[in-house]
Design an enzyme around this catalytic site. Structure first.
Site, mmCIF file in Angstrom:
data_model
loop_
_atom_site.group_PDB
_atom_site.id
_atom_site.type_symbol
_atom_site.label_atom_id
_atom_site.label_comp_id
_atom_site.label_asym_id
_atom_site.label_seq_id
_atom_site.Cartn_x
_atom_site.Cartn_y
_atom_site.Cartn_z
ATOM 1 N N ILE A 133 43.220 37.061 35.999
ATOM 2 C CA ILE A 133 43.054 36.682 37.408
ATOM 3 C C ILE A 133 41.629 36.896 37.893
ATOM 4 O O ILE A 133 41.334 36.652 39.067
ATOM 5 C CB ILE A 133 44.031 37.475 38.317
ATOM 6 C CG1 ILE A 133 43.849 38.977 38.125
ATOM 7 C CG2 ILE A 133 45.468 37.063 38.053
ATOM 8 C CD1 ILE A 133 44.711 39.827 39.046
ATOM 9 N N GLY A 182 34.104 39.293 35.324
ATOM 10 C CA GLY A 182 32.799 39.690 35.844
ATOM 11 C C GLY A 182 31.890 40.116 34.714
ATOM 12 O O GLY A 182 32.181 39.880 33.528
ATOM 13 N N MET A 188 31.199 43.078 33.584
ATOM 14 C CA MET A 188 31.698 44.148 32.720
ATOM 15 C C MET A 188 32.931 43.747 31.929
ATOM 16 O O MET A 188 33.189 44.290 30.865
ATOM 17 C CB MET A 188 32.020 45.389 33.553
ATOM 18 C CG MET A 188 30.814 46.111 34.098
ATOM 19 S SD MET A 188 31.234 47.782 34.654
ATOM 20 C CE MET A 188 32.412 47.432 35.941
ATOM 21 N N LYS A 238 42.026 46.274 34.603
ATOM 22 C CA LYS A 238 40.615 45.912 34.459
ATOM 23 C C LYS A 238 40.148 46.357 33.082
ATOM 24 O O LYS A 238 40.270 47.522 32.718
ATOM 25 C CB LYS A 238 39.769 46.589 35.546
ATOM 26 C CG LYS A 238 38.316 46.116 35.565
ATOM 27 C CD LYS A 238 37.594 46.607 36.808
ATOM 28 C CE LYS A 238 36.191 46.027 36.896
ATOM 29 N NZ LYS A 238 35.494 46.438 38.137
ATOM 30 N N ASP A 263 28.238 49.057 47.994
ATOM 31 C CA ASP A 263 28.442 47.652 47.645
ATOM 32 C C ASP A 263 29.503 47.026 48.541
ATOM 33 O O ASP A 263 30.381 46.294 48.084
ATOM 34 C CB ASP A 263 28.840 47.520 46.169
ATOM 35 C CG ASP A 263 28.628 46.102 45.640
ATOM 36 O OD1 ASP A 263 27.855 45.345 46.268
ATOM 37 O OD2 ASP A 263 29.222 45.757 44.608
#
Length: 566
Positions: free
Chosen positions: A259, A262, A264, A282, A377
């Site tokens: 889904i 990125g 990393m 993740k 961030d």
């Protein structure tokens, strides 16, 4: 939703990367009694990467040791071999075998070797055979009779290359490394025999004749084929492991569908096999295992998020790594969209909805700030609007990968060099850009104000054709009033956002609590759950009708992608 989910480990309250979670230390202590003592700059994911390299290096060194040992035994048993090659070869073979068995024994008996010592063992494991092959090639060719050399010219390239092929394949398929790292090491293994052959040819004319009559070109071709196969094999093995890994899942979690992705790694929708609870996994990419900065950021995100219990902060369930070298953590799955996607797909949000979401984010940030953590961030892409427990537009603060502990602690994590700009250029604060003063909690307030500006207008505070122009605009240019872009924005809300965007931190709201109080004082109609539910229902229908919104539809209809056959 419970106020605190049970996590598999207790995280150091100081968020220091120098202490590992107790559960991991307990497991590591089964084979390494000093696992809880980790040098500064390492953390739990680095420790797991070290363990992975240790296990692979053990097997590689042992296989090479047995291979050289087998040739040594063959030489000792066969008189003809000793007469042809002499005692010197057996002596050097015995030394090489002894070195490889010594390295293997060290790896098996001392599992607490740090990463740089393991890399030294890796260099010895593959460097010692390489040096032996170079010596063998040079000595045999120099001592060979010219007539014999001429007769064996056709076999010379193959005989020279075979030992290097074995070494190249062993490294490519055994040692975990990034694609760049594998290519660098394999390139050295390709260059070494070629340089050795050329140097031998400079000394022995007959060897030179063999080389330049086609032997050298054949060597180069064979070595390049071996190197390409090993590099691709290393990459493909990693891919196959990932595919098998994706099929069987992570630990107690079954992966369903990717889904997100990125720099990393990737994020997968998953399901706990026993609880049948959806979650997001993740994963950090295998080629990032040796990147210390990436591992520290990954670890920082796990530690910082796991230490926060606010319902508007995403929750961490689990973390760890697989035998294949894939690092992961499991977090709650959020049906919905992040605010960046909502604005890009559906346009600017009404003021009352923005205020509703902002107050939730302020509440989540308040907990982080009270724990002396600066997010660094904040942006619309890191604020998620989700459905939780039948409630819509539940804001969730994501991605604590750049979090910084503001306490004066020598062990606090700082993933950037002094003076480096972190976060997103469109939402970074002026003090981060100029370096005037140390960024603090008010930097998060500036970024939150910039995010709110985007949600209300559909445009960032400053735009430019390069990131450098944008970040310096934050430090030097005046902010365009929001009402010049969207005249329906209430003046009171505009004043709050502009105060968040003041260049000097002392002119902003000094705490997120003060910002939240200012938002509460606004005379705006309240954004209700009926409105939120209606908006999401309309958005789901639009996502199904518009061909460009399939990605949104996946999020909006999250429950439909949980089955295996989805």
């Amino acid at each position: 939703m419970s106020s605190k989910q049970e996590t598999p480990s207790e995280v150091n309250p100081d968020h220091s990367p120098t202490s590992l979670p107790k559960e991991f230390v307990k497991e590591a202590g089964k084979f390494c009694p000093y696992a809880g003592v980790v040098t500064r700059g390492s953390g739990m994911f680095q420790e797991q990467g070290r363990v992975l390299l240790l296990s692979r290096l053990r097997m590689a060194s042992l296989i090479l040791a047995f291979a050289t040992g087998a040739f040594l035994i063959r030489g000792l048993l066969l008189r003809e071999f000793r007469e042809v090659h002499g005692q010197e070869l057996l002596i050097f073979d015995a030394v090489l075998t002894g070195i490889l068995f010594a390295v293997s024994g060290l790896l098996w008996l001392n599992p607490c070797l740090c990463l740089w010592r393991l890399r030294i063992c890796e260099a010895i494991t593959f460097g010692a055979p390489a040096a032996f092959f170079i010596w063998l090639q040079f000595s045999e060719l120099c001592a060979c009779d010219p007539e014999v050399l001429t007769k064996m010219a056709f076999a010379f390239p193959l005989k020279t290359v075979i030992p290097w092929m074995i070494l190249i394949y062993t490294y490519g398929f055994f040692i975990p490394n990034s694609l760049r790292g594998v290519m660098a090491v394999v390139s050295l293994m390709v260059i070494s025999p070629i340089v050795s052959a050329v140097m031998t040819g400079m000394k022995v004319v007959d060897v030179s004749d063999v080389l330049y009559s086609g032997g050298l070109s054949e060597m180069v071709i064979l070595l390049l084929i071996s190197a390409t196969t090993a590099v691709y094999g290393s990459y493909r093995v990693g891919s196959l492991r990932r595919e098998a890994f994706d099929a069987k899942g992570v630990g107690m979690y079954t992966l369903r569908q990717q889904i997100g992705s990125g720099g990393m790694g990737e994020v997968y929708l998953a399901e706990h096999r026993l609880l049948k609870r959806p979650c997001a996994i993740k994963l950090i990419r295998r080629d990032k295992v040796d990147d210390e900065n990436v591992l520290l950021r990954f670890e920082s995100e796990v530690q910082a998020t796991a230490g926060l219990t606010h319902p508007n902060t995403i929750e961490i369930y689990d973390y760890g790594h697989t035998e294949e070298g894939t690092f992961y953590y499991a977090m709650e799955f959020l049906p919905g969209l992040n605010l960046q996607e909502i604005v890009e797909r559906f346009g600017a949000l009404p003021p009352e909805r923005v205020v509703y979401l902002l107050k939730q984010v302020c509440s989540a940030l308040a907990e982080a700030h009270h724990k002396k953590l600066i997010h660094r961030d904040i942006k619309p892409g890191n604020i998620f609007s989700a459905e939780r427990g039948g409630l819509y537009d539940v804001a969730k603060l994501l991605d604590f990968g750049l979090v910084k502990d503001s306490r004066q602690d020598k062990n606090s994590l700082d993933l950037t060099m002094e003076g480096a700009v972190v976060g997103s250029p469109l939402y970074t604060s002026p003090e981060v850009v100029t370096g005037d003063g140390k960024p603090d909690f008010r930097s998060d307030i500036y970024s939150l104000g910039a995010a709110a500006y985007y949600l209300l207008t559909g445009k960032p505070v400053f735009e430019g054709d390069s990131a450098l122009k944008v970040v310096f605009a934050h430090a030097s240019q005046k902010v365009r009033p929001l009402t010049e872009i969207n005249s329906e924005i209430p003046s009171g809300l505009e004043a709050i956002i502009l105060k968040c965007l003041e260049k000097k931190p002392e002119n902003r709201f000094q705490t997120v609590e003060a910002l939240s109080r200012a938002l509460n004082k606004l005379q705006l109609k309240e954004w209700t759950q009926e409105q939120a539910a209606s908006w999401w229902s309309d958005a789901e229908q639009l996502a199904q009708q518009e061909p460009g919104l399939e990605y949104a539809s996946d999020y909006l209809k999250a429950t439909t992608i949980l089955p295996v056959n989805a």
